[in-house]
Motif scaffolding. Structure first.
Motif, PDB file in Angstrom:
ATOM      1  N   ARG A  88     -17.258  32.503  20.303  1.00 56.90           N
ATOM      2  CA  ARG A  88     -18.187  33.285  21.051  1.00 56.90           C
ATOM      3  C   ARG A  88     -18.280  33.109  22.757  1.00 56.90           C
ATOM      4  NH1 ARG A  88     -24.906  31.778  21.234  1.00 56.90           N
ATOM      5  NH2 ARG A  88     -24.869  32.669  23.440  1.00 56.90           N
ATOM      6  N   MET A  89     -16.439  32.034  22.451  1.00 55.60           N
ATOM      7  CA  MET A  89     -16.714  31.393  24.073  1.00 55.60           C
ATOM      8  C   MET A  89     -15.035  32.875  23.770  1.00 55.60           C
ATOM      9  SD  MET A  89     -16.577  27.454  24.040  1.00 55.60           S
ATOM     10  CE  MET A  89     -17.758  26.270  23.627  1.00 55.60           C
ATOM     11  N   VAL A  90     -14.334  32.777  22.977  1.00 49.18           N
ATOM     12  CA  VAL A  90     -13.023  33.743  23.260  1.00 49.18           C
ATOM     13  C   VAL A  90     -13.441  35.393  23.693  1.00 49.18           C
ATOM     14  CG1 VAL A  90     -11.320  34.842  21.931  1.00 49.18           C
ATOM     15  CG2 VAL A  90     -11.454  32.047  21.761  1.00 49.18           C
ATOM     16  N   GLY A  91     -14.774  35.562  22.767  1.00 48.17           N
ATOM     17  CA  GLY A  91     -15.556  36.945  22.929  1.00 48.17           C
ATOM     18  C   GLY A  91     -15.878  37.252  24.395  1.00 48.17           C
ATOM     19  N   GLU A  92     -16.422  36.198  24.899  1.00 43.52           N
ATOM     20  CA  GLU A  92     -17.123  36.674  26.527  1.00 43.52           C
ATOM     21  C   GLU A  92     -15.785  35.882  27.359  1.00 43.52           C
ATOM     22  OE1 GLU A  92     -19.393  32.636  27.105  1.00 43.52           O
ATOM     23  OE2 GLU A  92     -21.058  33.427  25.839  1.00 43.52           O
ATOM     24  N   ALA A  99     -14.094  43.367  32.137  1.00 45.22           N
ATOM     25  CA  ALA A  99     -14.847  43.539  33.081  1.00 45.22           C
ATOM     26  C   ALA A  99     -14.482  43.366  34.781  1.00 45.22           C
ATOM     27  CB  ALA A  99     -16.444  43.223  33.830  1.00 45.22           C
ATOM     28  N   GLU A 100     -13.414  41.899  34.919  1.00 44.86           N
ATOM     29  CA  GLU A 100     -12.629  42.330  36.203  1.00 44.86           C
ATOM     30  C   GLU A 100     -11.558  42.701  36.627  1.00 44.86           C
ATOM     31  OE1 GLU A 100     -11.549  38.086  36.241  1.00 44.86           O
ATOM     32  OE2 GLU A 100     -13.223  37.352  36.332  1.00 44.86           O
ATOM     33  N   ASN A 101     -10.913  43.555  35.729  1.00 46.35           N
ATOM     34  CA  ASN A 101      -9.634  44.410  35.662  1.00 46.35           C
ATOM     35  C   ASN A 101     -10.487  46.066  35.559  1.00 46.35           C
ATOM     36  OD1 ASN A 101      -7.461  42.987  35.542  1.00 46.35           O
ATOM     37  ND2 ASN A 101      -7.823  42.788  33.349  1.00 46.35           N
ATOM     38  N   LYS A 102     -11.496  46.286  35.669  1.00 48.88           N
ATOM     39  CA  LYS A 102     -12.149  47.216  35.692  1.00 48.88           C
ATOM     40  C   LYS A 102     -12.588  48.019  37.191  1.00 48.88           C
ATOM     41  CE  LYS A 102     -13.383  49.184  30.542  1.00 48.88           C
ATOM     42  NZ  LYS A 102     -13.924  49.466  29.484  1.00 48.88           N
ATOM     43  N   ALA A 103     -12.809  46.508  37.134  1.00 51.91           N
ATOM     44  CA  ALA A 103     -14.132  46.570  39.011  1.00 51.91           C
ATOM     45  C   ALA A 103     -12.484  46.405  39.931  1.00 51.91           C
ATOM     46  CB  ALA A 103     -14.390  45.160  38.747  1.00 51.91           C
ATOM     47  N   GLY A 104     -11.869  46.098  39.639  1.00 55.27           N
ATOM     48  CA  GLY A 104     -10.362  46.481  40.693  1.00 55.27           C
ATOM     49  C   GLY A 104     -10.659  47.582  40.842  1.00 55.27           C
ATOM     50  N   GLY A 105     -11.176  48.624  40.064  1.00 56.65           N
ATOM     51  CA  GLY A 105     -10.759  50.063  40.272  1.00 56.65           C
ATOM     52  C   GLY A 105      -9.764  50.745  39.964  1.00 56.65           C
ATOM     53  N   GLN A 106      -9.137  49.897  39.068  1.00 49.79           N
ATOM     54  CA  GLN A 106      -7.816  50.833  37.707  1.00 49.79           C
ATOM     55  C   GLN A 106      -7.971  51.490  36.705  1.00 49.79           C
ATOM     56  OE1 GLN A 106      -4.683  47.980  38.693  1.00 49.79           O
ATOM     57  NE2 GLN A 106      -5.266  46.391  39.189  1.00 49.79           N
ATOM     58  N   ASN A 137     -17.866  41.383  21.144  1.00 52.34           N
ATOM     59  CA  ASN A 137     -18.583  40.891  20.309  1.00 52.34           C
ATOM     60  C   ASN A 137     -17.181  40.615  18.625  1.00 52.34           C
ATOM     61  OD1 ASN A 137     -17.922  43.647  20.170  1.00 52.34           O
ATOM     62  ND2 ASN A 137     -19.545  43.580  18.769  1.00 52.34           N
ATOM     63  N   PHE A 138     -17.686  40.239  17.691  1.00 52.18           N
ATOM     64  CA  PHE A 138     -17.188  39.600  16.728  1.00 52.18           C
ATOM     65  C   PHE A 138     -17.009  39.704  15.223  1.00 52.18           C
ATOM     66  CE2 PHE A 138     -18.444  35.868  18.652  1.00 52.18           C
ATOM     67  CZ  PHE A 138     -19.178  35.291  17.672  1.00 52.18           C
ATOM     68  N   VAL A 139     -16.747  39.679  14.542  1.00 49.11           N
ATOM     69  CA  VAL A 139     -17.103  39.397  13.312  1.00 49.11           C
ATOM     70  C   VAL A 139     -16.077  38.698  12.021  1.00 49.11           C
ATOM     71  CG1 VAL A 139     -17.842  42.619  12.476  1.00 49.11           C
ATOM     72  CG2 VAL A 139     -15.085  41.232  11.980  1.00 49.11           C
ATOM     73  N   GLU A 140     -16.562  38.609  11.174  1.00 46.30           N
ATOM     74  CA  GLU A 140     -16.285  36.919  10.495  1.00 46.30           C
ATOM     75  C   GLU A 140     -15.949  37.656   8.805  1.00 46.30           C
ATOM     76  OE1 GLU A 140     -16.755  32.464   9.206  1.00 46.30           O
ATOM     77  OE2 GLU A 140     -18.478  33.950   9.719  1.00 46.30           O
ATOM     78  N   ALA A 141     -14.345  37.118   8.807  1.00 44.01           N
ATOM     79  CA  ALA A 141     -13.924  37.301   7.164  1.00 44.01           C
ATOM     80  C   ALA A 141     -14.005  36.550   6.744  1.00 44.01           C
ATOM     81  CB  ALA A 141     -12.246  36.841   7.292  1.00 44.01           C
ATOM     82  N   GLY A 142     -14.668  37.624   5.174  1.00 43.73           N
ATOM     83  CA  GLY A 142     -14.932  37.021   4.113  1.00 43.73           C
ATOM     84  C   GLY A 142     -14.861  37.298   2.675  1.00 43.73           C
TER      85      GLY A 142
END
Length: 251
Positions: A88-92, A99-106, A137-142
């Motif tokens: 969850r932390m990695v996903g966030e 989001a920051e890169n997109k906000a930079g207009g590039q 978001n993420f999925v787990e191997a099973g």
């Protein structure tokens, strides 16, 4: 391009990643895509990256910084209570960087997407393996999906699907993945050595075998040669289709 595989076995986890990045055939570089953090005896966390290099480097740097100086708002991976919370932390963090890169207009000039594989074990739970998408978001191997691939996945997938067994030894799993990588490298020049391997043994809470296969590694050459010869022999042993005029007319 990239090729990374995370494999879930009965006895632990196996990670393998190439190191090639390119911005055209005349601009090829080597960057590590397999990263690991550990507290000896308590947890091991591994992240593999695929996608825009600026994005993946920013994600790894942020994760590293937050582990060195965790806060209530930004706790580090080494403080997470479970591998689910690690994913969850990695996903966030990935979502935040994109989001920051997109906000930079590039956004119109470049795509900042990336996909990650996250795996490891925290004391008190089983080893777990996740794939994290650009959206966070993420999925787990099973048991039904025991491995994840990111990057250039299509060429190396068939051998894993056909030959994988959950009770494979680490050596057998490493061989399987090297064949998968060889098939990918043969089909796509944007994937190439050095290839990084890491093994995690269940309940060891210790970073296991770590090895880098360089382009001139004798084992890589032997596996590539022997696998090619084995494929040729297998093809020759298969029955030939009947293509005579009589058979075609009867069909």
């Amino acid at each position: 391009m990239t090729y990374c595989v995370g494999l879930r076995l009965r006895d632990g986890l196996v990670f393998m990643a190439d190191t090639r990045t390119n911005a055209g055939i005349d601009n090829i570089s080597v960057f590590q895509k397999l990263h690991t953090w550990a507290i000896e005896g308590e947890r091991v966390v591994t992240v593999m990256t695929s996608g825009n290099l600026a994005t993946t480097q920013a994600v790894i740097s942020l994760l590293d910084e937050r582990m060195k100086a965790p806060s209530e708002r930004s706790p580090g991976l080494l403080e997470a209570p479970s591998m689910f919370q690690v994913a969850r932390m990695v996903g966030e963090t990935l979502r935040e960087v994109i989001a920051e890169n997109k906000a930079g207009g590039q956004e119109a000039q470049n795509r900042f997407n990336a996909t990650l594989i996250v795996g490891g074990q925290i004391r008190g739970s089983q080893p777990r393996l996740f794939m994290v998408y650009p959206e966070g978001n993420f999925v787990e191997a099973g048991d039904d999906t025991p491995f994840f691939q990111i990057g250039e996945t299509k060429y190396g997938r068939p051998i894993i699907v056909r030959a994988y067994r959950p009770d494979m030894s680490f050596e057998e799993a490493a061989r399987l993945l090297l064949v998968s990588f060889d098939s990918t490298i043969k089909a796509n020049l944007s994937v190439g050595p050095p290839i990084d391997l890491q093994v995690y043994e269940k309940d060891s809470f210790h970073v296991g075998v770590v090895r880098r296969f360089e382009a001139n590694d004798p084992l890589l050459a032997e596996i590539s040669k022997s696998w090619g010869e084995a494929l040729s022999l297998a093809l020759e042993s298969l029955p030939l289709p009947a293509l005579s005029d009589e058979v075609l007319e009867a069909g």
